[in-house]
Design a protein around this motif. Structure first.
Motif, PDB file in Angstrom:
ATOM      1  N   VAL B 233       0.732  -1.303  -0.139  1.00  0.00           N
ATOM      2  CA  VAL B 233      -0.084  -0.087  -0.059  1.00  0.00           C
ATOM      3  C   VAL B 233       0.948   1.223   0.174  1.00  0.00           C
ATOM      4  N   VAL B 234       0.577   2.001  -0.858  1.00  0.00           N
ATOM      5  CA  VAL B 234       1.562   3.193  -1.352  1.00  0.00           C
ATOM      6  C   VAL B 234       0.523   4.338  -1.306  1.00  0.00           C
ATOM      7  N   ARG B 235       0.918   5.598  -0.733  1.00  0.00           N
ATOM      8  CA  ARG B 235       0.119   6.662  -0.792  1.00  0.00           C
ATOM      9  C   ARG B 235       0.373   7.100  -2.393  1.00  0.00           C
ATOM     10  N   LYS B 236      -0.739   7.087  -2.975  1.00  0.00           N
ATOM     11  CA  LYS B 236      -0.768   7.471  -4.391  1.00  0.00           C
ATOM     12  C   LYS B 236      -0.857   9.097  -4.712  1.00  0.00           C
ATOM     13  N   GLY B 237      -0.052   9.144  -5.810  1.00  0.00           N
ATOM     14  CA  GLY B 237       0.198  10.663  -5.931  1.00  0.00           C
ATOM     15  C   GLY B 237       1.523  10.891  -6.364  1.00  0.00           C
ATOM     16  N   THR B 238       2.108  11.816  -5.673  1.00  0.00           N
ATOM     17  CA  THR B 238       3.293  12.379  -6.425  1.00  0.00           C
ATOM     18  C   THR B 238       4.599  12.293  -5.078  1.00  0.00           C
ATOM     19  N   GLY B 239       5.693  11.976  -5.347  1.00  0.00           N
ATOM     20  CA  GLY B 239       6.642  11.957  -4.395  1.00  0.00           C
ATOM     21  C   GLY B 239       7.890  12.902  -4.710  1.00  0.00           C
ATOM     22  N   LEU B 240       8.428  13.176  -3.580  1.00  0.00           N
ATOM     23  CA  LEU B 240       9.937  14.049  -3.903  1.00  0.00           C
ATOM     24  C   LEU B 240      10.866  13.341  -3.119  1.00  0.00           C
ATOM     25  N   ASP B 241      11.805  12.756  -3.895  1.00  0.00           N
ATOM     26  CA  ASP B 241      12.953  12.037  -3.333  1.00  0.00           C
ATOM     27  C   ASP B 241      14.392  12.164  -4.057  1.00  0.00           C
ATOM     28  N   LEU B 278      14.725  -6.321   5.466  1.00  0.00           N
ATOM     29  CA  LEU B 278      14.574  -7.320   4.404  1.00  0.00           C
ATOM     30  C   LEU B 278      14.666  -8.662   5.132  1.00  0.00           C
ATOM     31  N   SER B 279      13.917  -9.745   4.409  1.00  0.00           N
ATOM     32  CA  SER B 279      14.289 -10.994   4.735  1.00  0.00           C
ATOM     33  C   SER B 279      15.147 -11.743   3.774  1.00  0.00           C
ATOM     34  N   ALA B 280      15.358 -11.200   2.664  1.00  0.00           N
ATOM     35  CA  ALA B 280      15.999 -11.898   1.564  1.00  0.00           C
ATOM     36  C   ALA B 280      16.926 -10.818   0.701  1.00  0.00           C
ATOM     37  N   GLU B 281      18.021 -11.365   0.135  1.00  0.00           N
ATOM     38  CA  GLU B 281      18.822 -10.469  -0.766  1.00  0.00           C
ATOM     39  C   GLU B 281      18.590 -10.525  -2.115  1.00  0.00           C
ATOM     40  N   SER B 282      18.658  -9.217  -2.678  1.00  0.00           N
ATOM     41  CA  SER B 282      18.517  -9.099  -4.320  1.00  0.00           C
ATOM     42  C   SER B 282      19.578  -8.435  -4.693  1.00  0.00           C
ATOM     43  N   SER B 283      19.945  -8.558  -5.972  1.00  0.00           N
ATOM     44  CA  SER B 283      20.862  -7.746  -6.565  1.00  0.00           C
ATOM     45  C   SER B 283      20.488  -7.832  -7.962  1.00  0.00           C
ATOM     46  N   PHE B 284      20.582  -6.488  -8.680  1.00  0.00           N
ATOM     47  CA  PHE B 284      20.369  -6.392 -10.143  1.00  0.00           C
ATOM     48  C   PHE B 284      20.932  -5.011 -10.754  1.00  0.00           C
ATOM     49  N   VAL B 285      20.973  -4.819 -11.691  1.00  0.00           N
ATOM     50  CA  VAL B 285      21.680  -3.896 -12.530  1.00  0.00           C
ATOM     51  C   VAL B 285      20.418  -2.837 -13.312  1.00  0.00           C
ATOM     52  N   LEU B 286      20.625  -1.725 -13.003  1.00  0.00           N
ATOM     53  CA  LEU B 286      19.644  -0.598 -13.556  1.00  0.00           C
ATOM     54  C   LEU B 286      20.061  -0.596 -14.900  1.00  0.00           C
ATOM     55  N   LEU B 287      18.625  -0.863 -15.945  1.00  0.00           N
ATOM     56  CA  LEU B 287      18.648  -0.721 -17.230  1.00  0.00           C
ATOM     57  C   LEU B 287      18.598   0.710 -17.710  1.00  0.00           C
ATOM     58  N   GLU B 288      18.742   0.642 -18.940  1.00  0.00           N
ATOM     59  CA  GLU B 288      18.648   2.135 -19.573  1.00  0.00           C
ATOM     60  C   GLU B 288      17.309   2.585 -19.286  1.00  0.00           C
ATOM     61  N   GLY B 289      17.243   3.866 -18.862  1.00  0.00           N
ATOM     62  CA  GLY B 289      15.847   4.603 -18.479  1.00  0.00           C
ATOM     63  C   GLY B 289      15.355   4.277 -16.987  1.00  0.00           C
ATOM     64  N   GLU B 290      16.291   3.621 -16.374  1.00  0.00           N
ATOM     65  CA  GLU B 290      15.649   3.019 -14.884  1.00  0.00           C
ATOM     66  C   GLU B 290      16.569   3.975 -13.830  1.00  0.00           C
ATOM     67  N   TYR B 291      15.751   4.370 -12.764  1.00  0.00           N
ATOM     68  CA  TYR B 291      16.634   5.001 -11.678  1.00  0.00           C
ATOM     69  C   TYR B 291      16.102   4.702 -10.449  1.00  0.00           C
ATOM     70  N   ALA B 292      17.175   4.651  -9.392  1.00  0.00           N
ATOM     71  CA  ALA B 292      16.732   4.133  -8.225  1.00  0.00           C
ATOM     72  C   ALA B 292      16.475   5.252  -7.402  1.00  0.00           C
ATOM     73  N   ILE B 293      15.488   5.201  -6.570  1.00  0.00           N
ATOM     74  CA  ILE B 293      15.367   6.432  -5.695  1.00  0.00           C
ATOM     75  C   ILE B 293      15.084   5.961  -4.314  1.00  0.00           C
ATOM     76  N   ALA B 294      15.216   6.806  -3.519  1.00  0.00           N
ATOM     77  CA  ALA B 294      15.173   6.646  -1.748  1.00  0.00           C
ATOM     78  C   ALA B 294      13.764   7.306  -1.445  1.00  0.00           C
ATOM     79  N   PRO B 295      12.801   6.284  -1.419  1.00  0.00           N
ATOM     80  CA  PRO B 295      11.550   6.633  -0.969  1.00  0.00           C
ATOM     81  C   PRO B 295      11.302   7.048   0.404  1.00  0.00           C
ATOM     82  N   ARG B 296      10.968   8.205   0.958  1.00  0.00           N
ATOM     83  CA  ARG B 296      10.708   8.113   2.252  1.00  0.00           C
ATOM     84  C   ARG B 296       9.314   8.444   2.749  1.00  0.00           C
ATOM     85  N   SER B 297       8.565   8.454   1.730  1.00  0.00           N
ATOM     86  CA  SER B 297       7.333   8.416   2.046  1.00  0.00           C
ATOM     87  C   SER B 297       6.093   7.453   1.740  1.00  0.00           C
TER      88      SER B 297
END
Lengths: 261, 345
Positions: B233-241, B278-297
């Motif tokens: 469940v995520v607050r729907k709308g716009t985030g700034l991070d 987190l209960s498990a590990e995961s690792s991946f490489v960001l593809l073209e056009g993908e960005y990772a953000i640190a959501p705080r909301s």
């Protein structure tokens, strides 16, 4: 760089002898310049004609014909805004002059200011006197607005008492500008048959036939024009342009020929 | 002296003809006409202007005929040229001779425009836009009013409302939608805690997708749209991070937190603490056009258990470029802190 000096007058280069001569009643030199300007405009040398009209006015500022000629040459050189401004300036000097108003009407019509053109044409008709040029200008205003009765106005222009041979050339050029070469030829053909010795009439016919896509006939006309006057730049340039046509140009000419059948 | 123009005999030394007012002394008159430049700019400008006036007038006449055909009440003999100039309210009035009214309309419209820009995108901004639309509608109606042949107040009122709706939806609304491709306005809620360069209650302008030319960098603060990932469940709308990883970076989610290219991202606040659950590990490489953000909301609540699933979190923190709305560039509100926002600040 060369463009900056393009309008300097080098008499030898243009091949014209513009030595002043004492002739005419307008002034000692003005009449001579008027004749030279008229000859230049007949042969489509509008820049030369404009300069010659200016020289005429430097000799005699009262030569209204030269003022009108300047406006007409600016229009032929497609400097419509400048033509309108110059006609306004001339009208400040010669108020309500019919010929100048008619020239202003032509400049406005070609610039798309139809209301201004109509007003100027109305002023020219209201002014004292009448002339073929006023009727031709009025016809052009009607033609620009795609209204009817322009042919009647042109016919009326030719029925004026002081009509001349060149008035038909004026009508022909107006029709050509509005892409009606067939109508242009209707007015040009009679005078060409009557005066085949006048090279500039062949030049005009060549332009009309080129617009109709009849390149071969146009070439013959331009060559005929050059036979009369070997140093005609307009005819030489037209022939060179025909020779330089690309495949696309030939296709367009063929399409025009087919459409005009 | 005989006048060249009309032939009238004037008194000697007269400057102008008594009959036709033509000049008599011509010695000081310039006889060399001004010439056009190579581009013939003046002629092209006037040709375009007259063509535009004719086109708008022609469209108006067509609409008038259509309306007559539909038996709608459209006034006749309207000054269509003045209507065309009323693209800017007040100019049509000035050109038709009503200079005071035209100036008043023009000045009011410009004031509303300036204030709207200065208060964009705060709560005041819609009021100033409404003011602009109202002034514009009044300008059109006042040009048509003298010729209206309406039979009743209701029809006039309906006409005014229709004009207002058309202007607000199809003119100003369309311009606004088009403008959002260049600049996007965000009015931050007053109770929002301070995040990065902004605070609650700020009015922020972000660069739109058409203006954004350079790729986003690590550390850029961006607005992005939040969507509901499956089970979260995520607050729907716009985030700034903040962006913590760019295309090509290697992201690793584990109990130690999140690492980018083997190192810890800088200043992601509580997000690292949240990732340690987190209960498990995961690792991946960001593809073209993908960005990772640190959501705080985000509030994560999967079936009532306060657990994180790395796959869902991946879907959430990795945003593709089309969900990133823009980078904040200017704070317009409050005026006390008006100014540009530095990149990565």
């Amino acid at each position: 760089m060369a463009g900056r000096f393009a309008n300097l007058e080098f008499d030898e280069r243009h091949g014209h002898d513009i030595q002043p001569q004492v002739v005419g009643e307008t002034g000692p030199d003005a009449r001579y310049y008027l004749d030279r300007a008229f000859e230049a405009r007949c042969w489509n040398e509008h820049e030369q004609a404009l300069r010659t009209y200016t020289r005429c006015l430097q000799e005699d500022r009262t030569a209204i014909v030269a003022w009108v000629g300047q406006v007409q040459m600016l229009v032929e050189l497609r400097e419509y805004a400048e033509a309108r401004t110059w006609s306004d300036k001339a009208l400040e000097v010669f108020r309500n002059n019919g010929e100048l108003s008619a020239a202003k009407a032509q400049a406005c019509a070609r610039m798309g200011d139809f209301e201004g053109a109509q007003a100027a044409s109305d002023n020219s008709m209201k002014a004292p006197g009448c002339s073929p040029w006023r009727w031709s200008s009025r016809a052009e205003v009607l033609l620009a607005r795609s209204q009817r009765h322009h042919e009647e106005c042109f016919t009326r222009a030719l029925s004026e008492p002081d009509t001349e041979l060149y008035d038909r050339v004026t009508i022909c050029r107006i029709y050509r500008y509005y892409k009606r070469p067939t109508n242009a030829l209707v007015f040009l053909q009679p005078v060409l048959e009557a005066h085949p010795e006048l090279g500039y009439l062949w030049l005009e016919r060549g332009y009309c036939e080129l617009d109709l896509g009849m390149s071969a006939a146009a070439t013959r006309c331009f060559e005929r024009s050059l036979e009369v006057r070997q140093d005609s730049r307009a005819a030489a340039q037209a022939l060179a342009a025909i020779g330089r046509r690309t495949l696309w140009g030939r296709i367009c000419a063929g399409t025009r020929r087919w459409r005009r059948r | 002296m005989q006048c060249i123009n009309c032939g009238f005999e004037n008194m000697p030394a007269s400057m102008n003809c008594a009959q036709c007012q033509s000049r008599l002394m011509l010695d000081d008159i310039c006889v060399v006409p001004a010439r056009a430049s190579a581009l013939r700019l003046k002629t092209r400008f006037f040709k375009m202007r007259h063509l535009t006036e004719r086109s708008l007038g022609g469209i108006g006449r067509v609409l008038s005929r259509v309306a007559k055909g539909l038996r709608l009440a459209i006034p006749e003999h309207i000054d269509w040229r003045a209507i065309a100039w009323t693209v800017i309210p007040g100019l049509g009035h000035r050109r038709s001779g009503q200079r005071r009214l035209g100036t008043a309309l023009l000045v009011t419209w410009i004031v509303c425009l300036v204030l709207g820009l200065l208060t964009f995108p705060s709560d005041w901004y819609p009021w100033f836009v409404a003011g602009m639309v109202t002034v514009h509608s009044l300008a059109f109606i006042s040009l048509m009013a003298p010729n209206l042949n309406y039979e009743g107040f209701i029809i006039r009122a309906l006409f005014g409302v229709l004009l207002y709706v058309i202007l607000s939806r199809f003119v100003y609304g369309a311009l606004g939608s088009f403008g959002q491709n260049y600049f996007v306005g965000f009015a931050l809620p007053p109770n929002m805690p301070a995040i990065g360069p902004v605070q609650g209650g700020d009015g922020i302008i972000a660069e739109g997708r058409w203006l954004h030319s350079t790729p986003y960098q690590r550390g850029d603060w961006v607005f992005y749209s939040t969507t509901q990932a499956s089970g979260i469940v995520v607050r729907k709308g716009t985030g700034l991070d903040q962006i913590i990883a760019v295309p090509g970076d290697t992201l690793k989610l584990s109990r130690e937190g999140i690492t980018v290219n083997g190192g810890l991202p800088e200043d992601v606040g509580d997000f690292q603490q949240m990732m340690k659950q987190l209960s498990a590990e995961s690792s991946f490489v960001l593809l073209e056009g993908e960005y990772a953000i640190a959501p705080r909301s985000i509030s994560v609540n999967m079936h009532g258990h306060p657990r994180f699933d790395p796959y869902y979190v991946q879907a959430l923190i990795v945003r593709t470029q089309d969900t990133i709305l823009g980078r904040p560039v200017l704070r317009t509100w409050p005026w006390s802190r008006f100014g540009f926002l530095n990149r990565g600040a």
